[in-house]
Design an enzyme around this catalytic site. Structure first.
Site, PDB file in Angstrom:
ATOM      1  N   HIS A  22      60.718  21.065  16.355  1.00  0.00           N
ATOM      2  CA  HIS A  22      62.169  21.119  16.531  1.00  0.00           C
ATOM      3  C   HIS A  22      62.665  22.560  16.639  1.00  0.00           C
ATOM      4  CE1 HIS A  22      62.456  16.817  16.018  1.00  0.00           C
ATOM      5  NE2 HIS A  22      61.680  16.917  14.942  1.00  0.00           N
TER       6      HIS A  22
ATOM      7  N   CYS B  66      67.425  46.533 -15.608  1.00  0.00           N
ATOM      8  CA  CYS B  66      66.679  47.763 -15.829  1.00  0.00           C
ATOM      9  C   CYS B  66      65.971  47.576 -17.160  1.00  0.00           C
ATOM     10  CB  CYS B  66      67.636  48.926 -15.909  1.00  0.00           C
ATOM     11  SG  CYS B  66      68.698  49.047 -14.462  1.00  0.00           S
TER      12      CYS B  66
ATOM     13  N   GLU C 295      55.977  28.348  -1.046  1.00  0.00           N
ATOM     14  CA  GLU C 295      55.521  29.282  -2.070  1.00  0.00           C
ATOM     15  C   GLU C 295      54.437  30.211  -1.516  1.00  0.00           C
ATOM     16  OE1 GLU C 295      56.569  30.421  -4.690  1.00  0.00           O
ATOM     17  OE2 GLU C 295      54.867  31.237  -5.765  1.00  0.00           O
TER      18      GLU C 295
ATOM     19  N   ARG D 273      60.769  45.484 -14.768  1.00  0.00           N
ATOM     20  CA  ARG D 273      62.214  45.232 -14.683  1.00  0.00           C
ATOM     21  C   ARG D 273      62.883  46.074 -13.605  1.00  0.00           C
ATOM     22  NH1 ARG D 273      63.920  42.482 -19.208  1.00  0.00           N
ATOM     23  NH2 ARG D 273      66.070  43.049 -18.815  1.00  0.00           N
TER      24      ARG D 273
ATOM     25  N   GLU E  40      56.475  38.715  -0.064  1.00  0.00           N
ATOM     26  CA  GLU E  40      56.953  39.651  -1.086  1.00  0.00           C
ATOM     27  C   GLU E  40      55.961  40.764  -1.398  1.00  0.00           C
ATOM     28  OE1 GLU E  40      57.749  38.043  -5.063  1.00  0.00           O
ATOM     29  OE2 GLU E  40      56.305  36.484  -4.658  1.00  0.00           O
TER      30      GLU E  40
ATOM     31  N   ASN F  81      71.387  48.799 -19.679  1.00  0.00           N
ATOM     32  CA  ASN F  81      70.923  47.738 -18.795  1.00  0.00           C
ATOM     33  C   ASN F  81      72.054  46.728 -18.696  1.00  0.00           C
ATOM     34  OD1 ASN F  81      69.469  45.726 -17.420  1.00  0.00           O
ATOM     35  ND2 ASN F  81      68.853  44.803 -19.359  1.00  0.00           N
ATOM     36  N   GLY F  82      72.423  46.360 -17.456  1.00  0.00           N
ATOM     37  CA  GLY F  82      73.500  45.391 -17.273  1.00  0.00           C
ATOM     38  C   GLY F  82      74.498  45.901 -16.260  1.00  0.00           C
TER      39      GLY F  82
ATOM     40  N   LYS G 115      54.829  34.245  -1.389  1.00  0.00           N
ATOM     41  CA  LYS G 115      53.855  35.181  -1.974  1.00  0.00           C
ATOM     42  C   LYS G 115      53.479  36.234  -0.953  1.00  0.00           C
ATOM     43  CE  LYS G 115      54.203  34.753  -5.361  1.00  0.00           C
ATOM     44  NZ  LYS G 115      55.057  33.798  -5.966  1.00  0.00           N
TER      45      LYS G 115
ATOM     46  N   TRP H 198      66.584  49.648 -11.741  1.00  0.00           N
ATOM     47  CA  TRP H 198      66.643  48.887 -10.491  1.00  0.00           C
ATOM     48  C   TRP H 198      68.089  48.994 -10.065  1.00  0.00           C
ATOM     49  CZ3 TRP H 198      69.102  44.628  -8.285  1.00  0.00           C
ATOM     50  CH2 TRP H 198      68.474  44.088  -7.151  1.00  0.00           C
TER      51      TRP H 198
ATOM     52  N   LYS I  38      61.017  42.077 -11.624  1.00  0.00           N
ATOM     53  CA  LYS I  38      60.527  40.809 -12.182  1.00  0.00           C
ATOM     54  C   LYS I  38      61.656  39.957 -12.738  1.00  0.00           C
ATOM     55  CE  LYS I  38      56.936  38.365 -13.703  1.00  0.00           C
ATOM     56  NZ  LYS I  38      56.439  37.586 -12.554  1.00  0.00           N
TER      57      LYS I  38
END
Ligand code: F6R
Length: 614
Positions: free
Chosen positions: A510, A2, A487, A27, A494, A103-104, A491, A77, A609
């Site tokens: 396969h 956060c 990648e 965050r 997300e 935060n944590g 992109k 978050w 992020k």
């Protein structure tokens, strides 16, 4: 993961907190809240969803808060408890006199909660943080001193935290502390700031102090006192931050992601300065602290990373194995930490991370360090927790990346891997000098080539429009561009939430080929070189199943016109360097599709992020 921000000083606090939280939205952004010291009380305001909801919630209260000059704020978050108003921070004690943002993760919160309930504390939220509010309030009852109360309480707390605490009986005082989570103090002309990250206060000051674990700082408008865990006063080191507030503006682009994609040519130029001048001079990497003998003694390299950084690491493996003949394993950090790995003092362990904060990578790095490996960190944040674990630190200098989807930091990580591989190859003498010279001379002109791709973005935009209604997307490639396919797919998923997958082209037959039909787009990354013909035949196999075929290529082969429905050309480039060019159109495709679909490009749902939880 956060974001927290706080201020005590002479200026009105409301805009300082809200602007600070806006800069920390990367965050997390599922709810937010602030606590401000008003006339008689500390008032708390919270809202679910984006920060704009909190701004709306505050509108009717603007007058009563307008004179406040101290407060704390939080952007969340969710980890413990759903994103609701009750679970949003700040949290308070029973009587509401003490407020906390955190935060944590408090790991022993279940045990603490049971103890606190037995002492009469009434819990309102499902969060781990509320335990800290009650615990500090009880200690405050015993000591009547907020700094002492925080010191005593945190001795009973296990886990990771950055905390900011205020109490109604000690107005204009902010007590902050941290363990395994970032917390920085900003020293302004008119007061003190405290935040999870520099962007929260850089527009007010560029003087800062990085608080160390277990230190406690007491901030008032006129004073700053920092103590260690035993209460001894510490003389802090004040750093001059090399940051410009302008880095945090969109500079006229609609989204940060688009701005950051356009910054990529300059990002490469900046990295090369001082490291690679001409194709005739050796690569200079003073940051690598391994001696020639150490390098020669290495038996293997392990690269650990997550997400986009993991894809950069996978390309690093191709480069190092090819140029330096050292075996390289690449592993997702979250997998590395829960198994017995063969890591020892002859293993070089490379951690790759934009933020330098990612919990899984940090834990993996610490484990490797305990086993005696040399730790090389490639990060965009030389001030991060990971950087502090480094024996060698390669700072990629991409500048602040605001958009949640990593773009310029990826290009910067790739550039750093090229330099590292060239540097080690030169020392070990594992690749002929003329091959290295050719690669170096091509590297120096990569920025112009990316500029050519960006100048052609309308064509890429057309491709994005054409396929924007698809529900699935397949990317295929081989060799050094297989990670590029992964990648590109990451992109797209997300930011547009389209189910996109990258496959090694040879794997299509396969299993995945069963999914192909006339509505499935398949994008082939067809770069000239050792696997060009192979991907071409894998693309023919897909075409034969009527898939919608898109080519991303540096070839002018006329066969492609018949095989593909849409072709995106990139400038000619050596196969080994092609991942740096190939990713740019894929970033743009993802961006434009998400934009057509009206998605929240810079802040996609459920993401943040900086992922500081395992
Ligand atoms: C994707 C993205 C994430 C990060 C991942 C690792 O665009 O940004 O996949 O790459 O969370 O983060 P860092 O590099 O900060 O360790």
């Amino acid at each position: 993961m956060c974001g927290i921000v706080g201020y005590v000083g002479k200026n009105p606090v409301l805009d300082i907190l809200l602007d600070g939280l806006e800069q920390l939205e990367y965050r997390g952004y599922d709810s937010s809240g602030i606590a401000v010291k008003c006339k008689d009380n500390i008032n708390v305001y919270k809202a679910v969803g984006k920060l704009k909801n909190l701004r709306e919630e505050l509108t009717p209260h603007a007058y009563e808060i307008s004179k406040s000059t101290s407060g704390i704020g939080h952007i969340r978050w969710a980890t413990h408890g759903a994103p609701t108003v009750v679970n949003a921070h700040p949290h308070t004690c029973n009587c509401g006199n003490l407020v906390v943002v955190h935060n944590g993760i408090i790991e022993n919160y279940v045990q603490l909660k049971a103890k606190l309930e037995a002492r009469g504390c009434v819990f309102r939220s499902q969060t781990d943080t509320e335990t800290v509010a009650h615990l500090i309030a009880l200690k405050y009852g015993e000591t009547k001193d907020l700094t002492k109360a925080v010191a005593l309480a945190t001795k009973e707390v296990e886990g990771a935290y950055a905390l900011e605490v205020m109490h109604n009986d000690e107005p204009d005082k902010l007590v902050i502390t941290k363990r395994n989570a970032p917390l920085i103090i900003g020293i302004g002309e008119d007061g003190y700031y405290a935040a999870s990250d520099i962007p929260a206060f850089i527009k007010h000051t560029n003087k800062a102090i990085y608080l160390s674990d277990n230190q406690i700082a007491t901030l008032t408008p006129q004073s700053l006192k920092i103590q260690d865990e035993n209460g001894a006063e510490i003389t802090p080191k004040i750093e001059q931050l090399p940051w410009e507030p302008v880095a945090l503006s969109k500079m006229g682009y609609k989204h940060y992601m688009l701005k950051e994609i356009h910054e990529q040519p300059d990002v490469i130029r900046n990295i090369l300065v001082g490291k690679l001048h001409t194709s005739d001079s050796p690569v200079k990497l003073d940051e690598v602290k391994l001696t020639k003998e150490n390098l020669k003694d290495l038996t293997r390299i392990q690269v650990i990373a997550c997400g986009t950084s993991l894809h950069a690491a996978m390309i690093g493996k191709y480069l190092i194995e090819d140029l330096c003949s050292i075996p390289v394993d690449v592993e997702a950090s979250s997998e590395y930490i829960y198994r017995k790995t063969v890591t020892d003092s002859k293993t070089l362990v490379i951690g790759v991370s934009q933020s330098g904060e990612t919990a899984d990578t940090l834990t993996a790095i610490k484990q490797a360090k305990e086993k005696g490996s040399h730790i090389l960190i490639i990060t965009n944040r030389p001030d991060s927790a990971m950087a502090r674990e480094a024996d060698s630190l390669l700072s990629v200098n991409a500048g602040i990346e605001v958009s949640v989807a990593a773009t310029k930091s990826y290009i910067a990580q790739l550039t750093s891997f090229y330099l590292l591989a060239l540097y080690m190859a030169e020392i070990k003498g594992t690749t002929p000098a003329d091959v290295l010279k050719k690669l170096k001379s091509e590297m120096l002109i990569l920025p112009q080539k990316i500029e050519q791709i960006l100048a052609n973005k309308e064509h890429i935009q057309k491709c994005a429009r054409k396929y924007s209604s698809t529900r699935d997307f397949i990317y295929i490639a081989r060799g050094i561009n297989y990670p590029t396919a992964l990648e590109g797919a990451l992109k797209l998923k997300e930011i547009s939430y389209i189910n996109a997958t990258g496959y090694p082209a040879g794997e299509l037959k396969h299993g995945p080929i069963a999914m192909l039909d006339e509505i499935m787009p398949v994008l082939s990354i067809l770069m000239k070189g050792s696997v060009y013909e192979k991907i071409l035949s894998n693309s023919e196999e897909a075409r034969a199943r009527n898939a919608q075929m898109i080519a991303l290529t540096n070839s002018d082969d006329s066969k492609l016109e018949n095989l593909f429905d849409f072709i995106i050309h990139v400038p000619d480039v050596d196969e080994m360097l092609s991942p740096i060019l190939a990713i740019v159109p894929l970033q743009l495709i993802a961006y434009y599709i998400a934009e057509f679909l009206g998605k929240d490009v810079d802040q996609p749902r459920n993401l943040a992020k900086s992922v500081t939880v395992e």
